[in-house]
Design a protein around this motif. Structure first.
Motif, PDB file in Angstrom:
ATOM      1  N   VAL A  98     -90.827  17.200  96.422  1.00  0.00           N
ATOM      2  CA  VAL A  98     -90.293  18.590  96.869  1.00  0.00           C
ATOM      3  C   VAL A  98     -91.618  19.631  97.861  1.00  0.00           C
ATOM      4  O   VAL A  98     -92.741  19.680  97.514  1.00  0.00           O
ATOM      5  CB  VAL A  98     -89.362  19.664  96.109  1.00  0.00           C
ATOM      6  CG1 VAL A  98     -89.212  21.030  96.541  1.00  0.00           C
ATOM      7  CG2 VAL A  98     -88.436  18.887  95.364  1.00  0.00           C
ATOM      8  N   VAL A  99     -91.184  19.858  98.790  1.00  0.00           N
ATOM      9  CA  VAL A  99     -92.199  20.330 100.251  1.00  0.00           C
ATOM     10  C   VAL A  99     -91.756  21.874 100.113  1.00  0.00           C
ATOM     11  O   VAL A  99     -90.968  22.221 101.139  1.00  0.00           O
ATOM     12  CB  VAL A  99     -92.512  19.987 101.022  1.00  0.00           C
ATOM     13  CG1 VAL A  99     -93.905  20.222 102.169  1.00  0.00           C
ATOM     14  CG2 VAL A  99     -93.114  18.128 100.755  1.00  0.00           C
ATOM     15  N   THR A 100     -92.725  23.034  99.602  1.00  0.00           N
ATOM     16  CA  THR A 100     -92.807  24.195 100.207  1.00  0.00           C
ATOM     17  C   THR A 100     -93.437  24.870 101.226  1.00  0.00           C
ATOM     18  O   THR A 100     -94.419  24.700 101.355  1.00  0.00           O
ATOM     19  CB  THR A 100     -92.333  25.220  98.399  1.00  0.00           C
ATOM     20  OG1 THR A 100     -91.845  24.540  97.696  1.00  0.00           O
ATOM     21  CG2 THR A 100     -92.115  26.503  99.579  1.00  0.00           C
ATOM     22  N   THR A 107     -96.721  23.809  99.495  1.00  0.00           N
ATOM     23  CA  THR A 107     -97.218  23.414  98.360  1.00  0.00           C
ATOM     24  C   THR A 107     -95.926  21.956  98.353  1.00  0.00           C
ATOM     25  O   THR A 107     -95.112  22.009  98.451  1.00  0.00           O
ATOM     26  CB  THR A 107     -96.802  23.913  97.826  1.00  0.00           C
ATOM     27  OG1 THR A 107     -97.535  25.303  97.369  1.00  0.00           O
ATOM     28  CG2 THR A 107     -96.952  23.763  96.439  1.00  0.00           C
ATOM     29  N   ILE A 108     -96.591  21.001  97.783  1.00  0.00           N
ATOM     30  CA  ILE A 108     -96.168  18.964  97.316  1.00  0.00           C
ATOM     31  C   ILE A 108     -95.891  18.920  96.311  1.00  0.00           C
ATOM     32  O   ILE A 108     -97.207  19.086  95.801  1.00  0.00           O
ATOM     33  CB  ILE A 108     -97.119  18.032  98.160  1.00  0.00           C
ATOM     34  CG1 ILE A 108     -96.966  19.356  99.667  1.00  0.00           C
ATOM     35  CG2 ILE A 108     -96.124  17.116  98.133  1.00  0.00           C
ATOM     36  CD1 ILE A 108     -98.289  17.849 100.656  1.00  0.00           C
ATOM     37  N   ALA A 109     -95.257  19.028  95.803  1.00  0.00           N
ATOM     38  CA  ALA A 109     -94.869  18.954  94.352  1.00  0.00           C
ATOM     39  C   ALA A 109     -94.134  17.644  94.343  1.00  0.00           C
ATOM     40  O   ALA A 109     -92.763  17.366  95.249  1.00  0.00           O
ATOM     41  CB  ALA A 109     -93.322  19.857  93.749  1.00  0.00           C
ATOM     42  N   HIS A 110     -94.533  16.505  93.491  1.00  0.00           N
ATOM     43  CA  HIS A 110     -94.254  14.990  93.202  1.00  0.00           C
ATOM     44  C   HIS A 110     -94.206  15.037  91.850  1.00  0.00           C
ATOM     45  O   HIS A 110     -95.514  14.821  91.567  1.00  0.00           O
ATOM     46  CB  HIS A 110     -94.685  14.303  94.432  1.00  0.00           C
ATOM     47  CG  HIS A 110     -94.199  13.144  94.433  1.00  0.00           C
ATOM     48  ND1 HIS A 110     -95.174  12.058  94.711  1.00  0.00           N
ATOM     49  CD2 HIS A 110     -93.727  11.988  93.492  1.00  0.00           C
ATOM     50  CE1 HIS A 110     -94.415  10.316  94.654  1.00  0.00           C
ATOM     51  NE2 HIS A 110     -93.123  10.968  94.151  1.00  0.00           N
ATOM     52  N   GLY A 111     -93.525  14.945  91.674  1.00  0.00           N
ATOM     53  CA  GLY A 111     -93.691  14.293  89.643  1.00  0.00           C
ATOM     54  C   GLY A 111     -94.560  15.313  88.954  1.00  0.00           C
ATOM     55  O   GLY A 111     -93.365  16.923  88.991  1.00  0.00           O
ATOM     56  N   GLU A 112     -95.068  15.217  88.375  1.00  0.00           N
ATOM     57  CA  GLU A 112     -95.970  16.305  87.365  1.00  0.00           C
ATOM     58  C   GLU A 112     -96.867  16.460  89.204  1.00  0.00           C
ATOM     59  O   GLU A 112     -97.514  17.900  87.886  1.00  0.00           O
ATOM     60  CB  GLU A 112     -96.595  15.780  86.383  1.00  0.00           C
ATOM     61  CG  GLU A 112     -95.229  15.173  85.229  1.00  0.00           C
ATOM     62  CD  GLU A 112     -96.174  14.069  84.085  1.00  0.00           C
ATOM     63  OE1 GLU A 112     -97.035  14.584  84.318  1.00  0.00           O
ATOM     64  OE2 GLU A 112     -94.769  14.103  82.801  1.00  0.00           O
ATOM     65  N   SER A 113     -97.341  16.747  89.633  1.00  0.00           N
ATOM     66  CA  SER A 113     -98.563  16.464  90.359  1.00  0.00           C
ATOM     67  C   SER A 113     -97.827  18.140  91.685  1.00  0.00           C
ATOM     68  O   SER A 113     -96.714  17.334  92.071  1.00  0.00           O
ATOM     69  CB  SER A 113     -98.338  15.444  91.751  1.00  0.00           C
ATOM     70  OG  SER A 113     -99.260  16.112  91.996  1.00  0.00           O
ATOM     71  N   VAL A 114     -98.824  19.285  91.612  1.00  0.00           N
ATOM     72  CA  VAL A 114     -98.267  19.683  92.636  1.00  0.00           C
ATOM     73  C   VAL A 114     -99.945  20.164  92.969  1.00  0.00           C
ATOM     74  O   VAL A 114    -100.722  20.539  92.722  1.00  0.00           O
ATOM     75  CB  VAL A 114     -97.785  21.303  92.199  1.00  0.00           C
ATOM     76  CG1 VAL A 114     -97.641  22.903  92.702  1.00  0.00           C
ATOM     77  CG2 VAL A 114     -96.710  20.905  90.680  1.00  0.00           C
ATOM     78  N   ARG A 115    -100.082  20.548  94.405  1.00  0.00           N
ATOM     79  CA  ARG A 115    -101.274  20.544  95.481  1.00  0.00           C
ATOM     80  C   ARG A 115    -100.533  21.797  96.319  1.00  0.00           C
ATOM     81  O   ARG A 115     -99.469  21.614  97.170  1.00  0.00           O
ATOM     82  CB  ARG A 115    -101.481  18.994  95.506  1.00  0.00           C
ATOM     83  CG  ARG A 115    -102.453  19.425  96.649  1.00  0.00           C
ATOM     84  CD  ARG A 115    -103.310  18.127  96.970  1.00  0.00           C
ATOM     85  NE  ARG A 115    -103.381  16.704  96.253  1.00  0.00           N
ATOM     86  CZ  ARG A 115    -104.169  16.055  95.653  1.00  0.00           C
ATOM     87  NH1 ARG A 115    -104.317  15.677  97.635  1.00  0.00           N
ATOM     88  NH2 ARG A 115    -104.221  15.568  94.868  1.00  0.00           N
ATOM     89  N   GLU A 145     -99.033  12.434 100.290  1.00  0.00           N
ATOM     90  CA  GLU A 145     -97.985  11.853  98.865  1.00  0.00           C
ATOM     91  C   GLU A 145     -96.774  11.196  99.340  1.00  0.00           C
ATOM     92  O   GLU A 145     -95.935  11.789 100.367  1.00  0.00           O
ATOM     93  CB  GLU A 145     -97.235  13.611  97.751  1.00  0.00           C
ATOM     94  CG  GLU A 145     -98.473  14.165  97.502  1.00  0.00           C
ATOM     95  CD  GLU A 145     -99.120  13.550  96.052  1.00  0.00           C
ATOM     96  OE1 GLU A 145     -98.097  12.650  95.006  1.00  0.00           O
ATOM     97  OE2 GLU A 145     -99.496  13.757  95.473  1.00  0.00           O
ATOM     98  N   GLY A 146     -96.445  10.083  98.499  1.00  0.00           N
ATOM     99  CA  GLY A 146     -95.340   9.542  99.295  1.00  0.00           C
ATOM    100  C   GLY A 146     -94.211  10.083  97.987  1.00  0.00           C
ATOM    101  O   GLY A 146     -94.396  10.271  97.365  1.00  0.00           O
ATOM    102  N   GLY A 147     -93.165   9.542  98.553  1.00  0.00           N
ATOM    103  CA  GLY A 147     -91.701  10.210  98.094  1.00  0.00           C
ATOM    104  C   GLY A 147     -90.320   9.769  98.569  1.00  0.00           C
ATOM    105  O   GLY A 147     -90.776   9.350  99.855  1.00  0.00           O
ATOM    106  N   ASP A 148     -88.952   9.925  98.109  1.00  0.00           N
ATOM    107  CA  ASP A 148     -87.592   9.835  99.254  1.00  0.00           C
ATOM    108  C   ASP A 148     -87.846  11.655  99.929  1.00  0.00           C
ATOM    109  O   ASP A 148     -87.572  12.525  99.317  1.00  0.00           O
ATOM    110  CB  ASP A 148     -87.088   9.741  98.496  1.00  0.00           C
ATOM    111  CG  ASP A 148     -85.391   9.671  99.625  1.00  0.00           C
ATOM    112  OD1 ASP A 148     -85.646   9.710 100.499  1.00  0.00           O
ATOM    113  OD2 ASP A 148     -84.530   9.525  98.690  1.00  0.00           O
TER     114      ASP A 148
END
Length: 236
Positions: A98-100, A107-115, A145-148
């Motif tokens: 999820v990109v906010t 802010t890039i949230a991927h699993g437990e990682s938030v940057r 970050e990779g993801g769908d």
């Protein structure tokens, strides 16, 4: 500006949120358990027939399943299939990105990682092999970050908030060179990290791979891989 529908394009305090929509998540949480139930039912139904074919592997488990009378075998297959589907759905949920985006930061949230990366530090944003990459003023990677995700939706959202989206990909792609052991342009410490990372890439150890990427970044080196091979360049 918000993009898409549902969660994929919601607004939170002026921010645009790009990620899997509600419909996508319903498909995941309903689809995988239903698929698991179907496979469980099929396995229970076919177990007696498969156990009669001596060339079929796993004869022990098949004979065990075939020995369970109905309806217990069918119910057990359905329950195990649903549980397996829920586990797969949970893993898929953990991997969603999820990109906010707002005018001040991403802010890039991927699993437990938030940057979180501030707008003033960003010089380029692009997709590299399905991964979202954010570059800083020294051409260093501030995030990868990779993801769908939907690249077009990301592009529209970032451009709407004034971020330097690069549709042509990495602006420094031509600066990369392949890592080879004992390259005289790299220090012994850098080579040690590259060797450790090559092993992590081979083992598909994502956590170790990303941690070693960060260690190389502290040496002023940006690394990417293609087909298991590592390529590197220096920051500005």
């Amino acid at each position: 500006m918000s993009v898409g529908d549902g969660e994929a394009g919601g607004r939170a305090g002026g921010a645009s949120v790009v990620g899997p929509g509600i419909a996508d998540r319903v498909v995941v949480w309903a689809g995988f358990p239903l698929l698991g139930a179907g496979l469980g039912w099929l396995a229970a139904a076919l177990a007696p027939w498969a156990a009669s074919l001596r060339w079929v592997p796993f004869q022990g488990p098949l004979e065990l399943v075939a020995s369970i009378p109905n309806p217990q075998a069918t119910i057990g297959g359905l329950v195990l299939g649903v549980v397996a589907g829920v586990v797969v759905a949970f893993l898929a949920e953990q991997d969603r990105m999820v990109v906010t985006v707002d005018d001040e930061q991403v802010t890039i949230a991927h699993g437990e990682s938030v940057r979180t990366v501030h707008r003033s530090a960003i010089t380029a944003v692009f997709l590299d092999g399905g991964q979202l990459v954010v570059l800083g003023r020294a051409t260093e990677e501030l995030a990868r970050e990779g993801g769908d995700h939907d690249g077009r939706r990301l592009a529209r959202t970032l451009l709407a908030h004034g971020y330097p989206w690069r549709a042509d990909g990495d602006p420094h792609r031509d600066a990369y060179r392949r890592w080879v052991p004992d390259d005289p342009d790299l220090t012994a410490g850098a080579h040690a990290l590259f060797r450790a990372r090559a092993l992590a890439v081979e083992k598909k150890d994502r956590q170790d791979t990303e941690q070693l990427r960060g260690e190389l970044g502290r040496l002023g080196l940006v690394v990417r891989e293609e087909g298991g091979r590592q390529f590197w360049r220096r920051t500005a």
